[in-house]
Scaffold this motif. Structure first.
Motif, PDB file in Angstrom:
ATOM      1  N   ILE A  44     -30.974  16.211  19.702  1.00 42.17           N
ATOM      2  CA  ILE A  44     -29.710  16.238  20.431  1.00 42.17           C
ATOM      3  C   ILE A  44     -29.993  15.787  21.859  1.00 42.17           C
ATOM      4  N   PHE A  45     -29.211  14.823  22.336  1.00 47.47           N
ATOM      5  CA  PHE A  45     -29.403  14.318  23.690  1.00 47.47           C
ATOM      6  C   PHE A  45     -28.044  14.304  24.395  1.00 47.47           C
ATOM      7  N   GLY A  46     -27.975  13.705  25.554  1.00 49.67           N
ATOM      8  CA  GLY A  46     -26.704  13.596  26.260  1.00 49.67           C
ATOM      9  C   GLY A  46     -26.344  14.849  27.030  1.00 49.67           C
ATOM     10  N   SER A  47     -25.040  15.039  27.270  1.00 55.14           N
ATOM     11  CA  SER A  47     -24.578  16.097  28.170  1.00 55.14           C
ATOM     12  C   SER A  47     -24.854  17.492  27.636  1.00 55.14           C
ATOM     13  N   TRP A  48     -24.715  17.702  26.305  1.00 56.99           N
ATOM     14  CA  TRP A  48     -24.980  19.046  25.797  1.00 56.99           C
ATOM     15  C   TRP A  48     -26.447  19.404  25.986  1.00 56.99           C
ATOM     16  N   ALA A  49     -27.347  18.483  25.704  1.00 59.13           N
ATOM     17  CA  ALA A  49     -28.776  18.741  25.889  1.00 59.13           C
ATOM     18  C   ALA A  49     -29.091  19.007  27.360  1.00 59.13           C
ATOM     19  N   ALA A  50     -28.420  18.290  28.246  1.00 61.32           N
ATOM     20  CA  ALA A  50     -28.640  18.493  29.680  1.00 61.32           C
ATOM     21  C   ALA A  50     -28.208  19.889  30.099  1.00 61.32           C
ATOM     22  N   ARG A  51     -27.025  20.334  29.636  1.00 64.81           N
ATOM     23  CA  ARG A  51     -26.574  21.684  29.979  1.00 64.81           C
ATOM     24  C   ARG A  51     -27.508  22.726  29.362  1.00 64.81           C
ATOM     25  N   ALA A  52     -27.931  22.504  28.111  1.00 66.67           N
ATOM     26  CA  ALA A  52     -28.826  23.455  27.450  1.00 66.67           C
ATOM     27  C   ALA A  52     -30.166  23.544  28.164  1.00 66.67           C
ATOM     28  N   SER A  53     -30.565  22.475  28.834  1.00 66.76           N
ATOM     29  CA  SER A  53     -31.835  22.452  29.558  1.00 66.76           C
ATOM     30  C   SER A  53     -31.716  22.985  30.978  1.00 66.76           C
ATOM     31  N   GLY A  54     -30.506  23.383  31.362  1.00 68.44           N
ATOM     32  CA  GLY A  54     -30.333  24.002  32.665  1.00 68.44           C
ATOM     33  C   GLY A  54     -29.672  23.149  33.715  1.00 68.44           C
ATOM     34  N   GLU A  55     -29.320  21.909  33.397  1.00 72.31           N
ATOM     35  CA  GLU A  55     -28.655  21.056  34.382  1.00 72.31           C
ATOM     36  C   GLU A  55     -27.197  21.462  34.535  1.00 72.31           C
ATOM     37  N   PRO A  56     -26.732  21.689  35.772  1.00 75.99           N
ATOM     38  CA  PRO A  56     -25.316  22.000  35.962  1.00 75.99           C
ATOM     39  C   PRO A  56     -24.460  20.763  35.726  1.00 75.99           C
ATOM     40  N   GLY A  57     -23.203  20.981  35.419  1.00 75.73           N
ATOM     41  CA  GLY A  57     -22.307  19.866  35.177  1.00 75.73           C
ATOM     42  C   GLY A  57     -21.100  20.308  34.385  1.00 75.73           C
ATOM     43  N   PRO A  58     -20.190  19.387  34.083  1.00 75.46           N
ATOM     44  CA  PRO A  58     -18.980  19.735  33.319  1.00 75.46           C
ATOM     45  C   PRO A  58     -19.313  20.131  31.886  1.00 75.46           C
ATOM     46  N   VAL A  59     -18.376  20.849  31.274  1.00 80.64           N
ATOM     47  CA  VAL A  59     -18.554  21.272  29.885  1.00 80.64           C
ATOM     48  C   VAL A  59     -18.651  20.043  28.991  1.00 80.64           C
ATOM     49  N   PRO A  60     -19.664  19.958  28.124  1.00 82.38           N
ATOM     50  CA  PRO A  60     -19.808  18.775  27.257  1.00 82.38           C
ATOM     51  C   PRO A  60     -18.615  18.630  26.318  1.00 82.38           C
ATOM     52  N   GLY A  61     -18.123  17.414  26.189  1.00 81.16           N
ATOM     53  CA  GLY A  61     -16.998  17.173  25.304  1.00 81.16           C
ATOM     54  C   GLY A  61     -17.420  16.826  23.890  1.00 81.16           C
ATOM     55  N   ASP A  62     -18.679  16.421  23.710  1.00 80.02           N
ATOM     56  CA  ASP A  62     -19.147  16.055  22.386  1.00 80.02           C
ATOM     57  C   ASP A  62     -20.638  16.362  22.287  1.00 80.02           C
ATOM     58  N   VAL A  63     -21.200  16.087  21.124  1.00 76.05           N
ATOM     59  CA  VAL A  63     -22.620  16.314  20.868  1.00 76.05           C
ATOM     60  C   VAL A  63     -23.223  15.003  20.378  1.00 76.05           C
ATOM     61  N   ASP A  64     -24.232  14.516  21.083  1.00 75.31           N
ATOM     62  CA  ASP A  64     -24.890  13.260  20.724  1.00 75.31           C
ATOM     63  C   ASP A  64     -26.172  13.558  19.950  1.00 75.31           C
ATOM     64  N   VAL A  65     -26.295  12.961  18.780  1.00 80.01           N
ATOM     65  CA  VAL A  65     -27.402  13.254  17.878  1.00 80.01           C
ATOM     66  C   VAL A  65     -28.147  11.966  17.533  1.00 80.01           C
ATOM     67  N   LEU A  66     -29.460  11.998  17.705  1.00 82.22           N
ATOM     68  CA  LEU A  66     -30.325  10.877  17.323  1.00 82.22           C
ATOM     69  C   LEU A  66     -31.063  11.247  16.049  1.00 82.22           C
ATOM     70  N   VAL A  67     -30.868  10.450  15.008  1.00 85.37           N
ATOM     71  CA  VAL A  67     -31.513  10.690  13.714  1.00 85.37           C
ATOM     72  C   VAL A  67     -32.643   9.680  13.562  1.00 85.37           C
ATOM     73  N   VAL A  68     -33.873  10.184  13.521  1.00 82.29           N
ATOM     74  CA  VAL A  68     -35.052   9.330  13.431  1.00 82.29           C
ATOM     75  C   VAL A  68     -35.532   9.293  11.984  1.00 82.29           C
TER      76      VAL A  68
END
Length: 202
Positions: free
Chosen positions: A119-143
């Motif tokens: 999972i990357f993008g805004s949700w991953a950033a918030r989960a990692s502690g970065e402040p910011g707006p509430v994520p509107g979606d979830v970005d998923v990279l499938v390897v």
């Protein structure tokens, strides 16, 4: 782990600051979104947190009437308190804010050909502690080399459970490991959360 790491884990999470800490939200997600009781040791392992810290957090949540515990032998089993009328709405909040890692892992786990799900993008950033707006979606990279239809079906199921769009990008292991493309280099450099980790041969 250093003191700074656990200070971040025990501070109010950018994902949803009404929760006391990131650890509390992650713990509630593991317990409330799963179908089975979890032991304290299993929770500590999956949350990558000291057993004593997890035990204290479980104790607080049990005193608040949100979780229940019982002993089976030496193990202490933890579950959501389904008799509490606050459990259902709390589970919805937990799913939206902290559920993506677990929900994505569950929905993509059975797909053959997947080497890793990130999972990357805004949700991953918030989960990692970065402040910011509430994520509107979830970005998923499938390897890996999974069937595209299976991936899209899993994303749709995850989207229904999470109540927000789940966007998937598929990439081969070779491209991901090389990360020479600007997009993949950016994913490597920015915060990301592993939903399904590569299998390590014994």
């Amino acid at each position: 782990m250093g003191d700074d790491y656990y200070q971040m884990r025990t501070s109010a999470p950018p994902l949803l600051a009404v929760f006391r800490s990131q650890l509390q939200g992650d713990l509630l997600a593991r317990v409330m979104l799963g179908s089975q009781e979890r032991t304290l040791s299993d929770l500590a392992r999956t949350l990558d947190a000291p057993l004593a810290t997890v035990a204290r957090e479980v104790g607080r949540l049990e005193q608040a009437g949100l979780l229940t515990t019982r002993r089976v032998g030496r193990a202490r089993l933890v579950a959501a308190n389904e008799t509490n009328p606050a459990t259902a709405p709390l589970r919805q909040l937990v799913t939206v804010a902290f559920g993506p890692q677990q929900v994505v892992a569950e929905e993509f786990a059975a797909i053959s050909g997947i080497a890793e799900v990130i999972i990357f993008g805004s949700w991953a950033a918030r989960a990692s502690g970065e402040p910011g707006p509430v994520p509107g979606d979830v970005d998923v990279l499938v390897v890996g080399q999974a069937d595209r239809d299976d991936v899209y079906d899993a994303a749709e199921r995850a989207q229904q459970r999470l109540g927000r769009p789940v966007n998937t990008t598929m990439v081969s292991e070779q491209r991901w490991q090389a990360h020479e493309e600007p997009f993949l280099a950016g994913v490597h450099e920015r915060p990301r959360v592993t939903a399904l980790a590569p299998t390590v041969a014994a």
